[in-house]
Write an enzyme that holds these catalytic residues in place. Structure first.
Site, PDB file in Angstrom:
ATOM      1  N   LYS A 187     -14.774  -2.764   2.240  1.00 46.25           N
ATOM      2  CA  LYS A 187     -13.470  -2.805   1.589  1.00 46.25           C
ATOM      3  C   LYS A 187     -12.585  -1.692   2.146  1.00 46.25           C
ATOM      4  CE  LYS A 187     -14.381  -6.203  -1.223  1.00 46.25           C
ATOM      5  NZ  LYS A 187     -15.547  -6.671  -0.474  1.00 46.25           N
ATOM      6  N   ASP A 188     -11.284  -1.925   2.094  1.00 47.30           N
ATOM      7  CA  ASP A 188     -10.328  -0.999   2.686  1.00 47.30           C
ATOM      8  C   ASP A 188     -10.328   0.363   2.007  1.00 47.30           C
ATOM      9  OD1 ASP A 188      -9.448  -2.960   4.462  1.00 47.30           O
ATOM     10  OD2 ASP A 188      -7.976  -3.720   3.022  1.00 47.30           O
ATOM     11  N   ARG A 189      -9.949   1.354   2.780  1.00 49.55           N
ATOM     12  CA  ARG A 189      -9.833   2.705   2.234  1.00 49.55           C
ATOM     13  C   ARG A 189      -8.574   2.846   1.377  1.00 49.55           C
ATOM     14  NH1 ARG A 189      -8.526   8.235   5.677  1.00 49.55           N
ATOM     15  NH2 ARG A 189      -8.227   9.580   3.871  1.00 49.55           N
ATOM     16  N   LYS A 200     -13.804   2.239  -6.344  1.00 46.08           N
ATOM     17  CA  LYS A 200     -13.446   3.353  -5.468  1.00 46.08           C
ATOM     18  C   LYS A 200     -11.942   3.343  -5.210  1.00 46.08           C
ATOM     19  CE  LYS A 200     -14.351   1.006  -1.049  1.00 46.08           C
ATOM     20  NZ  LYS A 200     -12.970   1.098  -0.560  1.00 46.08           N
ATOM     21  N   ARG A 225       0.815  -1.224   0.000  1.00 41.97           N
ATOM     22  CA  ARG A 225       0.000   0.000   0.000  1.00 41.97           C
ATOM     23  C   ARG A 225       0.847   1.272   0.000  1.00 41.97           C
ATOM     24  NH1 ARG A 225      -5.482  -1.855   2.275  1.00 41.97           N
ATOM     25  NH2 ARG A 225      -4.949  -3.483   3.723  1.00 41.97           N
TER      26      ARG A 225
END
Length: 356
Positions: free
Chosen positions: A76-78, A47, A18
């Site tokens: 879902k993760d940011r 997104k 990330r």
């Protein structure tokens, strides 16, 4: 997850994940086809840098409906680029302009009508594409480890997302069980964290003993891709063959009211792993909350696993997992993978503290 045991030997690499949202890509695999009719508008949305709840709130504002009129199958993760499905309840079957939703954070990929609200968990699984940067480790050994995971599967850990920042959800659950009042949404999250922590304790004991993917006497079996369980029953050639082809898996408890289904050596291991003071307090709290005894597979097998070196220190890994399974379980078996996005979170918190 660094505190959890490894199933396949010593760590092989250090890396970062990330560094940018595109390094963590997730696409939902839908569990059903839309009917094309009804009053629920299904939206497939990509997104970037936004969490699921924020997108749901934006959809409610766009549609002019209460937030409870918007639903999604999973969060879902940011700090990622993700594709997931939402439903918006529009009884008059009149959708506002979809173009008004377009932004740097979200794009609508498809829309169609359906006759039912999208339920939580209504997805077949998730497909991941992960990019690890600044990788230090032997390429050949890493490739062998990935091949082993693809062939044998890996322990089905609950990932760190379940436990909150620095694992704070489990202490918070204990405080809730001791009488601290929390909001309804927090209560659900803390109950899940408590259950997950107990499951991981049993799985850790079995990984340490080397029997997380082999049967113990008194084993309870879980059917692959299902919540259905059966057993205990004596081990047989038929069960051994089904285990070898991943049709069934050993299981461990998701704690709640009721007797453990396991017997013999499996029951003894579960009792021992959950016998310390904290585990007893978590078990009592979950029983008081009237959750039911359930089971979860100890083993998962990634599908469609591939990897490629983008350069000498950049590794791309792709695979698909069933619903409820965590990509961090795969990374855990490789080595120490640091989440680079946490630096951004800490920096933003420090800025807020300085402003206050």
């Amino acid at each position: 997850m660094n505190a959890l045991p490894l199933a396949f030997g010593a760590p092989l690499l250090t890396a970062a994940i990330r560094s940018v949202p595109e390094d963590f890509q997730v696409d939902e695999l839908p569990a059903f086809e839309a009917t094309g009719e009804g009053e629920h508008l299904l939206l497939d949305i990509r997104k970037r840098g936004a969490n699921t709840v924020a997108i749901a709130k934006r959809l409610a504002q766009w549609a002019g409906v209460p937030e409870m009129g918007v639903s999604y199958a999973g969060q879902k993760d940011r700090h990622a680029v993700t594709t997931q499905r939402f439903s918006v309840h529009l009884p008059k079957r009149v959708a506002p302009d979809l173009a008004a939703l377009e932004s740097e954070e979200m794009q609508v990929l498809a829309s169609t009508w359906h006759n039912r609200k999208l339920q939580r968990g209504a997805l077949a699984g998730n497909r991941f594409k992960l990019v690890l940067r600044d990788v230090q480790g032997d390429h050949e050994a890493i490739a062998e480890r990935l091949q082993t995971i693809a062939a044998r599967g890996l322990p089905n850990w609950f990932g760190e997302q379940r436990f909150g920042r620095d694992g704070g959800n489990v202490p918070a659950a204990l405080q809730m069980f001791a009488g601290r009042r929390v909001r309804k949404d927090q209560r659900s999250m803390l109950l899940s964290a408590a259950r997950s922590a107990l499951f991981n304790r049993v799985l850790a004991a079995r990984v340490e003993q080397g029997n997380w993917d082999t049967p113990l006497d008194g084993e309870v079996w879980m059917l692959d891709g299902s919540r259905s369980v059966f057993g205990p029953e004596p081990m047989s050639d038929v069960l051994a063959e089904r285990l070898a082809r991943f049709d069934i898996h050993p299981s461990a408890p998701l704690w709640g009211v009721g007797e453990l289904r396991s017997t013999g050596a499996a029951r003894a291991l579960e009792d021992q792993a959950l016998s310390d003071e904290q585990a007893i307090a978590l078990r009592a709290g979950l029983e008081q909350a009237e959750l039911k005894q359930e089971r979860r597979s100890l083993r998962l097998r990634p599908a469609l696993m591939q990897h490629a070196w983008l350069d000498a220190q950049t590794l791309e890994i792709s695979f698909a997992l069933p619903s409820g399974c965590y990509a961090t379980a795969v990374l855990h078996e490789l080595g120490e993978v640091v989440d680079a996005s946490r630096g951004e979170i800490d920096a933003s918190r420090n800025e807020v503290a300085a402003a206050e």
